[in-house]
Write a protein that holds these residues in place. Structure first.
Motif, PDB file in Angstrom:
ATOM      1  N   UNK A 169     -15.031   8.403 -67.124  1.00  0.00           N
ATOM      2  CA  UNK A 169     -13.765   8.740 -66.470  1.00  0.00           C
ATOM      3  C   UNK A 169     -12.768   8.965 -67.590  1.00  0.00           C
ATOM      4  N   UNK A 170     -12.252  10.201 -67.683  1.00  0.00           N
ATOM      5  CA  UNK A 170     -11.426  10.570 -68.836  1.00  0.00           C
ATOM      6  C   UNK A 170     -10.180   9.703 -68.932  1.00  0.00           C
ATOM      7  N   UNK A 171      -9.767   9.469 -70.152  1.00  0.00           N
ATOM      8  CA  UNK A 171      -8.489   8.825 -70.450  1.00  0.00           C
ATOM      9  C   UNK A 171      -7.365   9.727 -69.949  1.00  0.00           C
ATOM     10  N   UNK A 172      -6.345   9.142 -69.351  1.00  0.00           N
ATOM     11  CA  UNK A 172      -5.158   9.913 -68.968  1.00  0.00           C
ATOM     12  C   UNK A 172      -4.574  10.499 -70.266  1.00  0.00           C
ATOM     13  N   UNK A 173      -4.263  11.803 -70.314  1.00  0.00           N
ATOM     14  CA  UNK A 173      -3.814  12.388 -71.586  1.00  0.00           C
ATOM     15  C   UNK A 173      -2.488  11.787 -72.058  1.00  0.00           C
ATOM     16  N   UNK A 174      -2.362  11.682 -73.366  1.00  0.00           N
ATOM     17  CA  UNK A 174      -1.113  11.149 -73.917  1.00  0.00           C
ATOM     18  C   UNK A 174      -0.065  12.258 -73.954  1.00  0.00           C
ATOM     19  N   UNK A 198      -8.203   7.299 -59.410  1.00  0.00           N
ATOM     20  CA  UNK A 198      -7.568   8.535 -58.926  1.00  0.00           C
ATOM     21  C   UNK A 198      -6.058   8.356 -58.792  1.00  0.00           C
ATOM     22  N   UNK A 199      -5.642   7.141 -58.404  1.00  0.00           N
ATOM     23  CA  UNK A 199      -4.198   6.885 -58.296  1.00  0.00           C
ATOM     24  C   UNK A 199      -3.507   7.098 -59.647  1.00  0.00           C
ATOM     25  N   UNK A 200      -4.192   6.701 -60.740  1.00  0.00           N
ATOM     26  CA  UNK A 200      -3.612   6.908 -62.074  1.00  0.00           C
ATOM     27  C   UNK A 200      -3.407   8.398 -62.365  1.00  0.00           C
ATOM     28  N   UNK A 201      -4.383   9.209 -61.942  1.00  0.00           N
ATOM     29  CA  UNK A 201      -4.248  10.659 -62.155  1.00  0.00           C
ATOM     30  C   UNK A 201      -3.117  11.234 -61.313  1.00  0.00           C
ATOM     31  N   UNK A 202      -3.054  10.792 -60.064  1.00  0.00           N
ATOM     32  CA  UNK A 202      -1.993  11.287 -59.181  1.00  0.00           C
ATOM     33  C   UNK A 202      -0.628  10.869 -59.738  1.00  0.00           C
ATOM     34  N   UNK A 203      -0.524   9.628 -60.185  1.00  0.00           N
ATOM     35  CA  UNK A 203       0.755   9.164 -60.746  1.00  0.00           C
ATOM     36  C   UNK A 203       1.132   9.988 -61.982  1.00  0.00           C
ATOM     37  N   UNK A 204       0.133  10.257 -62.831  1.00  0.00           N
ATOM     38  CA  UNK A 204       0.387  11.087 -64.018  1.00  0.00           C
ATOM     39  C   UNK A 204       0.869  12.478 -63.597  1.00  0.00           C
ATOM     40  N   UNK A 205       0.181  13.065 -62.619  1.00  0.00           N
ATOM     41  CA  UNK A 205       0.529  14.424 -62.187  1.00  0.00           C
ATOM     42  C   UNK A 205       1.940  14.455 -61.607  1.00  0.00           C
ATOM     43  N   UNK A 206       2.280  13.460 -60.804  1.00  0.00           N
ATOM     44  CA  UNK A 206       3.629  13.432 -60.214  1.00  0.00           C
ATOM     45  C   UNK A 206       4.684  13.260 -61.309  1.00  0.00           C
ATOM     46  N   UNK A 207       4.412  12.378 -62.266  1.00  0.00           N
ATOM     47  CA  UNK A 207       5.385  12.116 -63.330  1.00  0.00           C
ATOM     48  C   UNK A 207       5.561  13.337 -64.230  1.00  0.00           C
ATOM     49  N   UNK A 208       4.501  14.138 -64.392  1.00  0.00           N
ATOM     50  CA  UNK A 208       4.543  15.284 -65.312  1.00  0.00           C
ATOM     51  C   UNK A 208       4.649  16.621 -64.593  1.00  0.00           C
ATOM     52  N   UNK A 209       4.843  16.576 -63.265  1.00  0.00           N
ATOM     53  CA  UNK A 209       4.887  17.790 -62.438  1.00  0.00           C
ATOM     54  C   UNK A 209       3.667  18.659 -62.698  1.00  0.00           C
TER      55      UNK A 209
END
Ligand code: PLP
Length: 411
Positions: A169-174, A198-209
Motif C-alpha cells: 500500500x503506497x505511502x501517501x506522497x509528501x 483508503x480514508x488516508x487517501x481521501x483525506x490527502x485528496x481533499x486536503x490537496x484538491x
C-alpha cells in the motif's frame, strides 16, 4: 506525409506480453511435446453464468421483433441497468451513488484511459510502481509525460513504490499531486486496502484538491467482510473520486464487454481561469460525443448479474477462482517461497527465489515446470524480484501446474 502522434513513440511497453510470447514460442519449438500451462494472462476461463446467457438469448429474440427492436440506446446506459448497479453495488453497501451517476461502458480499461479526455494537461500524476500498465501508457499517449528513462520510468509521473516493506500500500506522497490512480484489490500484487488506508487517501485528496481514480475491477474477489468494495464507502470520497467497475472478472464478461464508471454529481475540477467545473457534465458530454452505448443484449446480460440466480452463479465463479488462488498460495508456500496476495484477489504475487530476478524465475519455471507466469518487472521497476501467478484457469491446470512447480523448486 501525415504527422503521427509523437507521444506514441515514447511508449516503452507493449514489451511485456510480446516478450513472454517470444520466450514461450522459442521454448515450445525446442520442446514440442511439453504441455505448457499458462498462469500468466489475466483473462477468465470459465463459461458465462447461465442467468446472463438466458437474458442475452431473450434479448436477441426481442430484437427480432418490431415491438422489441432497440436501436441506439442511451449513451450512459439503460436506466434499468444503472438502477440495478446503483442499488446492488453501492446503496446496499451504504455508498451514496445514484443511477444518474453511473455511466455504463464497454470496459474499464477503456474508461480508465478515456477519462484523461476531460482532465487538463498540467496535472501532476501519481501511479504506484508496480502498476496496471494502462494507467501509465494512456498518460504517455495523451502527452502528459516526458520520455522514459532506462528503468522505463517516464519523466513527469510520480511513482509510488509498493513492496512487501509497505504491505503493497503506497505511502501517501509528501509532495502535492493532482491525480492519483489506485487499484484495490490490486492487479498485479493482489493487495487490498482497509477503510482506514483508503480514508488516508481521501483525506490527502481533499486536503490537496486532488482527484483519485479508483479501479475496483476486482472488488467481487474480496472475502473479508470488513474491507471496503467501493471508494464511496469512505467519507468524503464523493468530493474527490471517480470509480471504475467491470463485469469482466466477476461475471466473465472479458469477451462480452460491459463495465461502468461512477462520476458523482458535485465532484468538481477547475478551469484555467480558476472557475469550478462539474466533472459529471464533462464526462457526460464526452460519452455522448465519442461513445454510442453498449449493446442492448449485453446490458440485459449484465442486468442478470443482479438477479437471484445471477448473484448465486457469480458467487460460485468467484469462489472457484479463489479456491484456485488458495491452492497456488498453499503450494508456493510449501515450496518455500515468500507469497503475497491471492486471499482477496485472483492474483498471487510471489518473491522470486534468491539469485533469480523476475525474468530469471520466468525462464526457470518455463523450462523446468513448463508453467508460464508474469515477471513482476513488467509492471514497473519496483516489481523486479517478484512474479505474478493468476488464479484464472481450470482446476486441473492449476493443480498440475502447482505439482510441477513444487517438484522443480524442491529439487
Ligand atoms: C481486467 C482489469 C480491468 C477490466 O478491464 P475491462 O476493460 O473492463 O475488461 C480493469 N482494471 C484492471 C486493473 C484489470 O486488471
Amino acid at each position: 506525409m501525415v504527422q503521427v502522434n509523437g507521444n506514441y513513440l515514447k511508449l516503452k511497453a507493449g514489451y511485456l506480453f510480446p516478450e513472454i510470447g517470444r520466450r514461450v514460442k522459442a521454448f515450445s519449438e525446442a520442446n514440442p511435446t511439453a504441455q505448457i500451462i499458462r498462469l500468466g494472462i489475466g483473462d477468465v476461463t470459465e463459461p458465462l453464468p447461465e442467468a446472463c446467457r438466458q437474458a442475452m438469448q431473450a434479448a436477441i429474440d426481442e430484437l427480432g421483433t418490431r415491438e422489441g427492436f432497440h436501436g441506439y440506446g442511451p449513451e450512459q446506459g439503460y436506466l434499468w441497468l444503472r438502477q440495478a448497479i446503483a442499488q446492488n453495488d453501492f446503496q446496499a453497501r451504504g455508498a451514496q451513488v445514484s443511477a444518474e451517476e453511473i455511466f455504463v461502458s464497454d470496459g474499464s480499461k477503456c474508461d480508465s484511459a478515456n477519462i484523461l479526455d476531460i482532465l487538463g494537461e498540467g496535472n501532476r500524476i501519481a501511479v504506484t510502481d508496480p502498476v496496471y500498465p494502462v494507467y501509465v501508457d494512456s498518460n504517455v499517449m495523451a502527452g502528459r509525460t516526458g520520455n522514459a528513462d532506462e528503468l522505463g520510468r517516464y519523466a513527469g509521473l510520480t511513482y509510488l513504490p509498493i513492496s512487501a516493506e509497505n504491505g503493497f500500500c503506497a505511502q501517501i506522497p509528501s509532495e502535492k499531486v493532482d491525480l492519483i490512480y489506485l487499484c484495490f484489490p490490486n492487479n498485479p500484487t493482489g493487495a487490498v486496502a482497509s477503510k482506514a488506508q483508503l480514508q488516508q487517501w481521501v483525506d490527502y485528496a481533499l486536503a490537496n484538491e486532488a482527484l483519485i481514480l479508483f479501479d475496483a475491477a476486482y472488488e467481487a474477489f474480496i472475502q473479508d467482510p470488513e474491507l471496503p468494495h467501493s471508494i464511496y464507502e469512505i467519507e468524503g470520497a464523493r468530493q474527490c473520486a471517480i470509480e471504475f467497475r467491470s463485469f469482466s472478472k466477476n461475471a466473465g464478461f472479458t469477451g462480452t464487454r460491459c463495465a461502468l464508471t461512477v462520476v458523482p454529481r458535485g465532484l468538481m475540477g477547475k478551469a484555467a481561469n480558476g472557475e469550478a467545473v462539474e466533472l459529471w457534465a464533462l464526462w457526460n458530454r464526452r460519452q455522448c460525443t465519442k461513445f454510442n452505448g453498449v449493446s442492448y443484449l449485453v446490458q440485459r446480460g449484465a442486468e442478470a448479474v443482479y438477479s437471484a440466480a445471477g448473484k448465486a452463479q457469480v458467487q460460485a465463479l468467484v469462489h472457484f477462482y479463489m479456491e484456485n488462488a488458495a491452492i497456488i498460495r498453499r503450494e508456493l508456500i510449501a515450496a518455500g517461497l515468500e507469497v503475497y496476495g491471492g486471499e482477496q484477489a485472483p492474483y498471487v504475487w510471489v518473491k522470486t527465489p534468491a539469485g533469480l530476478d523476475s525474468w530469471g524465475f520466468f525462464d526457470r519455471l518455463l523450462q523446468q515446470a513448463h508453467v508460464v507466469g508474469t515477471p513482476g518487472s513488467g509492471f514497473g521497476a519496483a516489481g523486479e524480484g517478484y512474479f505474478r501467478l493468476s488464479a484464472f484457469n481450470s482446476r486441473a491446470n492449476v493443480e498440475e501446474a502447482m505439482a510441477r512447480l513444487r517438484a522443480s523448486l524442491t529439487n
